[in-house]
Design a protein around this motif. Sequence first.
Motif, PDB file in Angstrom:
ATOM      1  N   SER A  20       0.739  -1.035  -0.047  1.00  0.00           N
ATOM      2  CA  SER A  20       0.012   0.055   0.169  1.00  0.00           C
ATOM      3  C   SER A  20       0.743   1.363  -0.429  1.00  0.00           C
ATOM      4  CB  SER A  20      -0.872  -0.031   1.148  1.00  0.00           C
ATOM      5  OG  SER A  20      -0.331   0.082   2.481  1.00  0.00           O
ATOM      6  N   LEU A  21       1.996   1.216   0.649  1.00  0.00           N
ATOM      7  CA  LEU A  21       2.877   2.445   0.681  1.00  0.00           C
ATOM      8  C   LEU A  21       3.762   2.839  -0.346  1.00  0.00           C
ATOM      9  CD1 LEU A  21       3.541   2.437   4.604  1.00  0.00           C
ATOM     10  CD2 LEU A  21       1.668   3.514   3.357  1.00  0.00           C
ATOM     11  N   ALA A  22       4.069   1.622  -1.196  1.00  0.00           N
ATOM     12  CA  ALA A  22       5.120   1.563  -2.260  1.00  0.00           C
ATOM     13  C   ALA A  22       4.769   2.757  -3.337  1.00  0.00           C
ATOM     14  CB  ALA A  22       4.889   0.337  -3.098  1.00  0.00           C
ATOM     15  N   PRO A  23       3.607   3.100  -3.467  1.00  0.00           N
ATOM     16  CA  PRO A  23       3.471   4.507  -4.389  1.00  0.00           C
ATOM     17  C   PRO A  23       4.049   5.731  -4.005  1.00  0.00           C
ATOM     18  CG  PRO A  23       1.584   3.243  -4.439  1.00  0.00           C
ATOM     19  CD  PRO A  23       2.321   2.640  -3.510  1.00  0.00           C
ATOM     20  N   LEU A  24       4.113   5.829  -2.358  1.00  0.00           N
ATOM     21  CA  LEU A  24       4.196   7.041  -1.690  1.00  0.00           C
ATOM     22  C   LEU A  24       5.468   7.453  -1.533  1.00  0.00           C
ATOM     23  CD1 LEU A  24       1.323   6.571   1.091  1.00  0.00           C
ATOM     24  CD2 LEU A  24       1.019   7.638  -1.304  1.00  0.00           C
ATOM     25  N   GLY A  25       6.580   6.713  -1.485  1.00  0.00           N
ATOM     26  CA  GLY A  25       7.858   7.061  -1.391  1.00  0.00           C
ATOM     27  C   GLY A  25       8.787   5.992  -1.492  1.00  0.00           C
ATOM     28  N   GLU A  26      10.119   6.178  -0.959  1.00  0.00           N
ATOM     29  CA  GLU A  26      11.090   5.177  -0.905  1.00  0.00           C
ATOM     30  C   GLU A  26      10.754   4.231   0.283  1.00  0.00           C
ATOM     31  OE1 GLU A  26      15.980   4.767  -0.195  1.00  0.00           O
ATOM     32  OE2 GLU A  26      15.264   6.826  -0.553  1.00  0.00           O
ATOM     33  N   LEU A  27      10.669   2.945   0.102  1.00  0.00           N
ATOM     34  CA  LEU A  27      10.338   2.045   1.074  1.00  0.00           C
ATOM     35  C   LEU A  27      11.651   1.576   1.796  1.00  0.00           C
ATOM     36  CD1 LEU A  27       7.111   0.004   0.494  1.00  0.00           C
ATOM     37  CD2 LEU A  27       7.437   2.463   1.501  1.00  0.00           C
ATOM     38  N   VAL A  28      11.667   1.643   3.130  1.00  0.00           N
ATOM     39  CA  VAL A  28      12.817   0.917   3.631  1.00  0.00           C
ATOM     40  C   VAL A  28      12.113  -0.148   4.799  1.00  0.00           C
ATOM     41  CG1 VAL A  28      14.858   0.929   5.436  1.00  0.00           C
ATOM     42  CG2 VAL A  28      14.388   2.592   3.709  1.00  0.00           C
ATOM     43  N   ALA A  29      11.769  -1.457   4.362  1.00  0.00           N
ATOM     44  CA  ALA A  29      11.090  -2.511   5.077  1.00  0.00           C
ATOM     45  C   ALA A  29      12.013  -3.213   5.962  1.00  0.00           C
ATOM     46  CB  ALA A  29      10.188  -3.169   4.203  1.00  0.00           C
ATOM     47  N   THR A  30      11.974  -3.276   7.229  1.00  0.00           N
ATOM     48  CA  THR A  30      12.706  -3.995   8.421  1.00  0.00           C
ATOM     49  C   THR A  30      12.156  -5.041   8.848  1.00  0.00           C
ATOM     50  OG1 THR A  30      12.280  -2.440  10.113  1.00  0.00           O
ATOM     51  CG2 THR A  30      13.961  -1.842   8.442  1.00  0.00           C
ATOM     52  N   ASP A  31      12.912  -6.074   9.400  1.00  0.00           N
ATOM     53  CA  ASP A  31      12.476  -7.197  10.059  1.00  0.00           C
ATOM     54  C   ASP A  31      13.221  -7.122  11.433  1.00  0.00           C
ATOM     55  OD1 ASP A  31      14.921  -8.230   9.370  1.00  0.00           O
ATOM     56  OD2 ASP A  31      14.078  -9.636   8.293  1.00  0.00           O
ATOM     57  N   ARG A  32      12.871  -8.117  12.208  1.00  0.00           N
ATOM     58  CA  ARG A  32      13.675  -7.973  13.648  1.00  0.00           C
ATOM     59  C   ARG A  32      15.097  -8.069  13.420  1.00  0.00           C
ATOM     60  NH1 ARG A  32      11.551 -12.707  17.399  1.00  0.00           N
ATOM     61  NH2 ARG A  32       9.517 -11.568  16.864  1.00  0.00           N
ATOM     62  N   GLN A  39      15.908  -4.363  21.543  1.00  0.00           N
ATOM     63  CA  GLN A  39      17.115  -3.946  21.895  1.00  0.00           C
ATOM     64  C   GLN A  39      17.039  -2.607  22.692  1.00  0.00           C
ATOM     65  OE1 GLN A  39      19.226  -3.416  18.033  1.00  0.00           O
ATOM     66  NE2 GLN A  39      20.195  -5.181  18.649  1.00  0.00           N
ATOM     67  N   SER A  40      18.103  -1.971  23.215  1.00  0.00           N
ATOM     68  CA  SER A  40      17.907  -0.905  23.982  1.00  0.00           C
ATOM     69  C   SER A  40      17.647   0.479  23.011  1.00  0.00           C
ATOM     70  CB  SER A  40      19.488  -0.290  24.475  1.00  0.00           C
ATOM     71  OG  SER A  40      20.400  -0.119  23.414  1.00  0.00           O
ATOM     72  N   GLY A  41      16.920   1.506  23.642  1.00  0.00           N
ATOM     73  CA  GLY A  41      16.654   2.630  23.017  1.00  0.00           C
ATOM     74  C   GLY A  41      17.696   3.043  22.298  1.00  0.00           C
ATOM     75  N   GLU A  42      18.909   3.238  22.811  1.00  0.00           N
ATOM     76  CA  GLU A  42      20.119   3.796  22.084  1.00  0.00           C
ATOM     77  C   GLU A  42      20.536   3.122  20.860  1.00  0.00           C
ATOM     78  OE1 GLU A  42      24.720   4.884  22.786  1.00  0.00           O
ATOM     79  OE2 GLU A  42      23.703   3.595  24.439  1.00  0.00           O
ATOM     80  N   ARG A  43      20.195   1.686  20.819  1.00  0.00           N
ATOM     81  CA  ARG A  43      20.521   0.968  19.660  1.00  0.00           C
ATOM     82  C   ARG A  43      19.459   1.221  18.377  1.00  0.00           C
ATOM     83  NH1 ARG A  43      23.554  -3.982  20.581  1.00  0.00           N
ATOM     84  NH2 ARG A  43      23.185  -4.251  18.346  1.00  0.00           N
ATOM     85  N   ILE A  44      18.200   1.422  19.002  1.00  0.00           N
ATOM     86  CA  ILE A  44      17.163   1.648  18.100  1.00  0.00           C
ATOM     87  C   ILE A  44      17.242   2.964  17.504  1.00  0.00           C
ATOM     88  CG2 ILE A  44      14.748   2.117  17.898  1.00  0.00           C
ATOM     89  CD1 ILE A  44      14.304  -0.106  20.210  1.00  0.00           C
ATOM     90  N   GLU A  45      17.584   3.930  18.203  1.00  0.00           N
ATOM     91  CA  GLU A  45      17.858   5.352  17.620  1.00  0.00           C
ATOM     92  C   GLU A  45      19.260   5.300  16.893  1.00  0.00           C
ATOM     93  OE1 GLU A  45      17.321   8.630  20.067  1.00  0.00           O
ATOM     94  OE2 GLU A  45      16.519   7.430  21.677  1.00  0.00           O
ATOM     95  N   GLN A  46      20.347   4.387  16.953  1.00  0.00           N
ATOM     96  CA  GLN A  46      21.162   4.538  15.886  1.00  0.00           C
ATOM     97  C   GLN A  46      20.820   3.838  14.625  1.00  0.00           C
ATOM     98  OE1 GLN A  46      24.024   2.293  18.448  1.00  0.00           O
ATOM     99  NE2 GLN A  46      24.990   4.067  19.368  1.00  0.00           N
TER     100      GLN A  46
END
Length: 308
Positions: A20-32, A39-46
């Motif tokens: 659904s979002l593919a037409p709206l921009g550049e997608l960066v789809a991530t898994d675990r 993980q820690s908040g610091e790792r997530i923000e990095q």
Amino acid sequence: MHRILITGKNGQVGHELQRSLAPLGELVATDRQELDLSQSGERIEQALDRRHPDIIVNPAAYTAVDKAESDEETANAVNADAVGAIARWAARRGALLVHYSTDYVFNGDGERPWREDDATGPQSAYGRSKLAGEEAIRLAAPRHLILRTSWVFGAHGANFLKTMLKLGQERDALKVVDDQIGAPAPAALIADITAELIREYLAKPAGFAFGTYHLAPHGETSWHGYARYLLQRAASSGLPLRINPADIQGIPSSDYPLPAKRPANSRLCCDKLEKTFNISLPEWKSGVDQVLAELLNGAPDNKGIPRE
């Protein structure tokens, strides 16, 4: 071009969001493996720094409702602490955060559909963790959408609908809870509405109506009614069943005890979403029909319905 990051790409909603979002921009789809919310908040923000999205769409969650009763620490880490870290990052960078929550944030009492401003009162560890995630977003990120939904299902991934189709072919007797009421929400509908909201945000970011909204189809049913309707439609579509759908037995929740308490009332009032964004939501049966047809026809990304 706007960069849109999707978490939990292998989940039911995450899978549909990539379409659904593919037409709206550049997608960066991530898994675990690529973005681990335990993980820690610091790792997530990095991790977010490396990808620097303009929009973050977060369907990833700890959804093992019963396991959360004995592992509330992990549920909180994923559903609350990680969400807070994402919200803080989004606020600093001016990014939009779209997050999904649940009817489990309410106490499940009564028969009136829950409105967005009703008092919360989660009755399970899962519900408490999801509510904490909502509160972390409201505290940190003004530019947010929190979409509460319920009874999510789709052609991709494991869910009640696919379980019932399998059991209907294997068993000549089924018992299903009949005192929990809600509306099954298709993952595809959730993804399509998300795309519509993001499209409006991109067109008019200054006047966009951020906040919390309920998102579910119209109508209501019990798990028992859901199962009977599904298997009746499957039988009429030619799927060979061992059970007669009319013979599925309804039972009270007390006859099927589980570690986590389920809400008896999962009804969600979606008037705010429909009126604010001029959206017309479908009836719940149409989504069930659509996913059933997709499975019967053998969706490209799955093996369809197992047959005997």
